[in-house]
Motif scaffolding. Structure first.
Motif, short mmCIF file in Angstrom:
data_model
loop_
_atom_site.label_atom_id
_atom_site.label_comp_id
_atom_site.label_asym_id
_atom_site.label_seq_id
_atom_site.Cartn_x
_atom_site.Cartn_y
_atom_site.Cartn_z
N LYS A 125 0.85 -1.19 0.00
CA LYS A 125 0.00 0.00 0.00
C LYS A 125 0.88 1.24 0.00
CE LYS A 125 -3.62 -2.51 2.35
NZ LYS A 125 -4.36 -2.71 3.55
N ASP A 126 0.80 2.05 1.04
CA ASP A 126 1.59 3.28 1.11
C ASP A 126 2.80 3.15 2.02
OD1 ASP A 126 0.08 3.09 3.41
OD2 ASP A 126 -0.32 5.23 3.55
N GLU A 127 3.18 1.91 2.37
CA GLU A 127 4.29 1.67 3.28
C GLU A 127 5.37 0.83 2.61
OE1 GLU A 127 2.46 1.37 7.68
OE2 GLU A 127 2.05 -0.36 6.39
N THR B 227 19.79 -17.37 10.84
CA THR B 227 18.72 -18.18 10.26
C THR B 227 17.61 -17.33 9.66
OG1 THR B 227 17.57 -18.31 12.37
CG2 THR B 227 19.12 -20.08 11.86
N GLY B 228 17.60 -16.04 9.98
CA GLY B 228 16.58 -15.13 9.45
C GLY B 228 15.45 -14.84 10.41
N PHE B 229 15.26 -15.69 11.40
CA PHE B 229 14.20 -15.49 12.40
C PHE B 229 14.76 -15.82 13.76
CE2 PHE B 229 11.82 -15.88 8.55
CZ PHE B 229 10.77 -15.00 8.72
N PRO B 230 14.37 -15.13 14.79
CA PRO B 230 13.49 -13.97 14.78
C PRO B 230 14.15 -12.80 14.06
CG PRO B 230 14.44 -14.24 16.96
CD PRO B 230 14.88 -15.41 16.13
N ARG B 231 13.31 -11.82 13.69
CA ARG B 231 13.82 -10.64 12.99
C ARG B 231 12.97 -9.43 13.36
NH1 ARG B 231 11.61 -11.88 6.85
NH2 ARG B 231 9.42 -11.51 7.33
N PHE B 232 13.62 -8.27 13.32
CA PHE B 232 12.87 -7.03 13.44
C PHE B 232 12.20 -6.77 12.11
CE2 PHE B 232 16.08 -6.14 16.76
CZ PHE B 232 15.22 -5.92 17.80
N HIS B 233 10.97 -6.32 12.14
CA HIS B 233 10.21 -5.99 10.94
C HIS B 233 9.73 -4.55 11.10
CE1 HIS B 233 7.03 -7.55 7.86
NE2 HIS B 233 7.71 -6.50 7.43
N LEU B 234 10.07 -3.74 10.13
CA LEU B 234 9.83 -2.31 10.21
C LEU B 234 9.05 -1.84 8.99
CD1 LEU B 234 10.54 0.40 11.67
CD2 LEU B 234 12.64 0.42 10.31
N TYR B 235 7.93 -1.18 9.23
CA TYR B 235 7.18 -0.52 8.16
C TYR B 235 7.43 0.98 8.29
CZ TYR B 235 4.49 -4.80 7.41
OH TYR B 235 4.12 -6.08 7.12
N ILE B 236 7.69 1.62 7.16
CA ILE B 236 7.92 3.07 7.16
C ILE B 236 7.01 3.69 6.11
CG2 ILE B 236 9.59 4.93 6.87
CD1 ILE B 236 11.81 2.90 7.41
N LYS B 237 6.32 4.75 6.52
CA LYS B 237 5.56 5.54 5.56
C LYS B 237 5.75 7.02 5.88
CE LYS B 237 0.99 5.35 7.74
NZ LYS B 237 -0.39 4.94 7.53
N GLU B 238 5.55 7.82 4.88
CA GLU B 238 5.78 9.26 5.02
C GLU B 238 4.45 9.99 5.04
OE1 GLU B 238 8.84 12.51 3.08
OE2 GLU B 238 8.36 10.70 1.97
N ASN B 239 4.37 11.00 5.92
CA ASN B 239 3.22 11.91 5.89
C ASN B 239 3.72 13.32 6.23
OD1 ASN B 239 3.35 12.19 8.70
ND2 ASN B 239 1.48 11.05 9.09
N ASN B 240 2.80 14.24 6.46
CA ASN B 240 3.21 15.63 6.70
C ASN B 240 3.93 15.83 8.03
OD1 ASN B 240 0.96 15.21 8.24
ND2 ASN B 240 -0.14 17.02 7.56
N GLU B 241 3.87 14.87 8.95
CA GLU B 241 4.58 14.96 10.23
C GLU B 241 6.03 14.50 10.11
OE1 GLU B 241 2.49 13.47 13.74
OE2 GLU B 241 0.79 13.11 12.41
N ILE C 163 6.78 7.83 9.62
CA ILE C 163 6.14 7.03 10.66
C ILE C 163 6.73 5.63 10.61
CG2 ILE C 163 3.97 6.08 11.50
CD1 ILE C 163 2.60 8.48 10.13
N PHE C 164 7.32 5.22 11.71
CA PHE C 164 7.94 3.90 11.84
C PHE C 164 7.01 3.01 12.65
CE2 PHE C 164 11.35 6.60 10.76
CZ PHE C 164 12.41 5.83 10.31
N ASN C 165 6.79 1.80 12.16
CA ASN C 165 5.98 0.82 12.88
C ASN C 165 6.85 -0.44 13.01
OD1 ASN C 165 4.05 -0.83 13.97
ND2 ASN C 165 2.53 -0.45 12.38
N LEU C 166 7.31 -0.72 14.21
CA LEU C 166 8.31 -1.74 14.48
C LEU C 166 7.73 -2.90 15.30
CD1 LEU C 166 11.39 -2.58 14.58
CD2 LEU C 166 11.51 -1.23 16.68
N HIS C 167 8.10 -4.12 14.93
CA HIS C 167 7.76 -5.29 15.74
C HIS C 167 8.79 -6.39 15.47
CE1 HIS C 167 5.68 -6.32 11.96
NE2 HIS C 167 5.91 -7.58 12.30
N ILE C 168 8.68 -7.49 16.20
CA ILE C 168 9.54 -8.65 15.99
C ILE C 168 8.69 -9.79 15.44
CG2 ILE C 168 10.98 -10.41 17.09
CD1 ILE C 168 11.68 -8.41 19.23
#
Length: 97
Positions: free
Chosen positions: A28-30, A40-54, A57-62
């Motif tokens: 989508k927009d991320e 081994t690749g897991f566990p891993r940090f997974h980060l979604y980043i999207k841009e807006n007027n602020e 925006i980072f959305n982080l999880h494992i």
């Protein structure tokens, strides 16, 4: 865990590389990035980043394990906790310099 980084002028993919993440996919927009905790690749940090007027925006999880079925999300995910908080602080320290 969500947080915002303001006033970044750098390309999002370059920023992700700077903090040790590599591009996974666009949804989508991320943009989606990962940083494995083990070879081994897991566990891993997974980060979604999207841009807006602020800012960015980072959305982080494992992701604790990889998907069992093709097309299904992994999700034994952790969105809070000490490990996620520590990683968010590490990212902020690098990018807010």
């Amino acid at each position: 865990m969500k947080f915002i980084i303001k006033n970044t002028r750098e390309n999002i993919v370059n920023l992700a590389r700077k903090i040790g993440y590599y591009f996974l996919k666009e949804e989508k927009d991320e943009l989606s990035f990962v940083r494995p905790l083990e070879r081994t690749g897991f566990p891993r940090f997974h980060l979604y980043i999207k841009e807006n007027n602020e800012g960015l925006i980072f959305n982080l999880h494992i992701d604790q394990k990889k998907p069992i079925y093709k097309g299904a999300p992994a999700h034994a995910g952790e969105y809070e906790g000490k490990v996620v908080e520590t990683e968010a602080e590490r990212i902020k320290q690098i990018l807010e310099k």
